[in-house]
Design an enzyme around this catalytic site. Structure first.
Site, PDB file in Angstrom:
ATOM      1  N   LYS A  60       0.730  -1.296   0.081  1.00  0.00           N
ATOM      2  CA  LYS A  60       0.037  -0.102   0.062  1.00  0.00           C
ATOM      3  C   LYS A  60       0.820   1.241  -0.266  1.00  0.00           C
ATOM      4  O   LYS A  60       1.720   1.250   0.813  1.00  0.00           O
ATOM      5  CB  LYS A  60      -0.804  -0.023   1.348  1.00  0.00           C
ATOM      6  CG  LYS A  60      -2.145  -0.741   1.186  1.00  0.00           C
ATOM      7  CD  LYS A  60      -2.731  -0.535   2.697  1.00  0.00           C
ATOM      8  CE  LYS A  60      -4.324  -0.153   2.343  1.00  0.00           C
ATOM      9  NZ  LYS A  60      -4.887  -0.269   3.853  1.00  0.00           N
TER      10      LYS A  60
HETATM   11  O1  G3P Z   1      -9.615  -0.026   4.718  1.00  0.00           O
HETATM   12  C1  G3P Z   1      -9.395   1.420   5.113  1.00  0.00           C
HETATM   13  C2  G3P Z   1      -9.788   1.370   6.459  1.00  0.00           C
HETATM   14  O2  G3P Z   1      -8.860   0.866   7.255  1.00  0.00           O
HETATM   15  C3  G3P Z   1     -10.073   2.861   7.120  1.00  0.00           C
HETATM   16  O3  G3P Z   1     -11.256   2.843   7.729  1.00  0.00           O
HETATM   17  O4  G3P Z   1     -12.981   3.270   9.357  1.00  0.00           O
HETATM   18  O5  G3P Z   1     -10.651   3.965   9.530  1.00  0.00           O
HETATM   19  O6  G3P Z   1     -11.970   5.312   8.110  1.00  0.00           O
HETATM   20  P1  G3P Z   1     -11.880   3.829   8.665  1.00  0.00           P
END
Ligand code: G3P
Length: 219
Positions: free
Chosen positions: A82
């Site tokens: 990533k």
């Molecule tokens: O895959 C992306 C994720 O880890 C981010 O999620 O909920 O932290 O915005 P969030």
């Protein structure tokens, strides 16, 4: 649409893989921190459980990212590296993709960022749906926009709908044409649930017990 879990928790991953519906895992530094383990050890363990495991770089300059990306990719054949949607990240992605390393361009919030990722041969693009919704924008509209633009341009980069917060985000990602949806384990569990399913099971079981079990006892 393929389903991934967005977690570095081995117990959750093992359970999800056991259910037979998950074909990949996405991680980020926050999720690795939550698991409380060393990054390399944890990613290698996850790679033993499932294919297509995204592991995030944490350096910022192109050359550092290239070195780090090669190191992450050397951990296991299932690792997808990533990098973030910045000039340095995309430049590093170009070098790494040129070496055959699969790249997931993350922290994507616009169709233009997705076009930049595609221009360097990214394997996945990760639009963050929930974080766009959090600031009053429409995350699913961005997923739909990326899918449409990629179709029109015949781009092969896969759209991985990320930062999903609830089951409707999964449904909407599928309807928008995403190739993959990655979600917290809790959202995966919620996908199975409906009160009418629970009520239906209860009624079938009760009717079976009421009408069939006494006869079975007589035999
Ligand atoms: O895959 C992306 C994720 O880890 C981010 O999620 O909920 O932290 O915005 P969030």
């Amino acid at each position: 649409m393929r389903l991934f879990v967005d977690t570095a928790d081995l117990e959750e991953i093992t359970k999800a893989v056991g259910w037979g519906v998950i074909s990949g895992v996405t991680t980020n530094p926050t999720l690795i921190a939550r698991a409380g383990q060393d990054h390399e050890t944890q990613v290698k363990r996850i790679c033993e459980l499932v294919g297509d495991v995204s592991a995030e770089t944490v350096t910022e300059k192109r050359d550092d990212l290239v070195v780090e990306g090669r190191r992450l990719a050397s951990w296991h054949k299932n690792v997808i590296v990533k990098v973030t949607s910045t000039p340095e990240g995309i430049a590093a992605a170009k070098v790494l993709a040129g070496e055959g390393i699969r790249i997931n361009v993350t922290l994507c919030f616009t169709v233009n960022q997705a076009l930049l990722a595609a221009a360097v041969g990214a394997y996945f693009i990760s639009p963050f749906v929930g974080r766009l919704d959090d600031i009053g924008e429409d995350g699913i509209a961005v997923v739909r926009g990326i899918v449409d633009a990629y179709r029109q341009q015949n781009i092969k980069t896969k759209v991985l709908s990320a930062s999903l917060r609830h089951p409707m985000h999964v449904t909407q990602s599928a309807l928008a044409g995403a190739d993959i949806a990655t979600m917290p384990f809790k959202v995966l569990e919620q996908m199975y649930k409906h009160p009418l399913t629970d009520q239906g099971i209860e009624r079938f079981m009760a009717d079976y017990r009421r009408t069939q079990e006494p006869q079975a006892l007589k035999r």
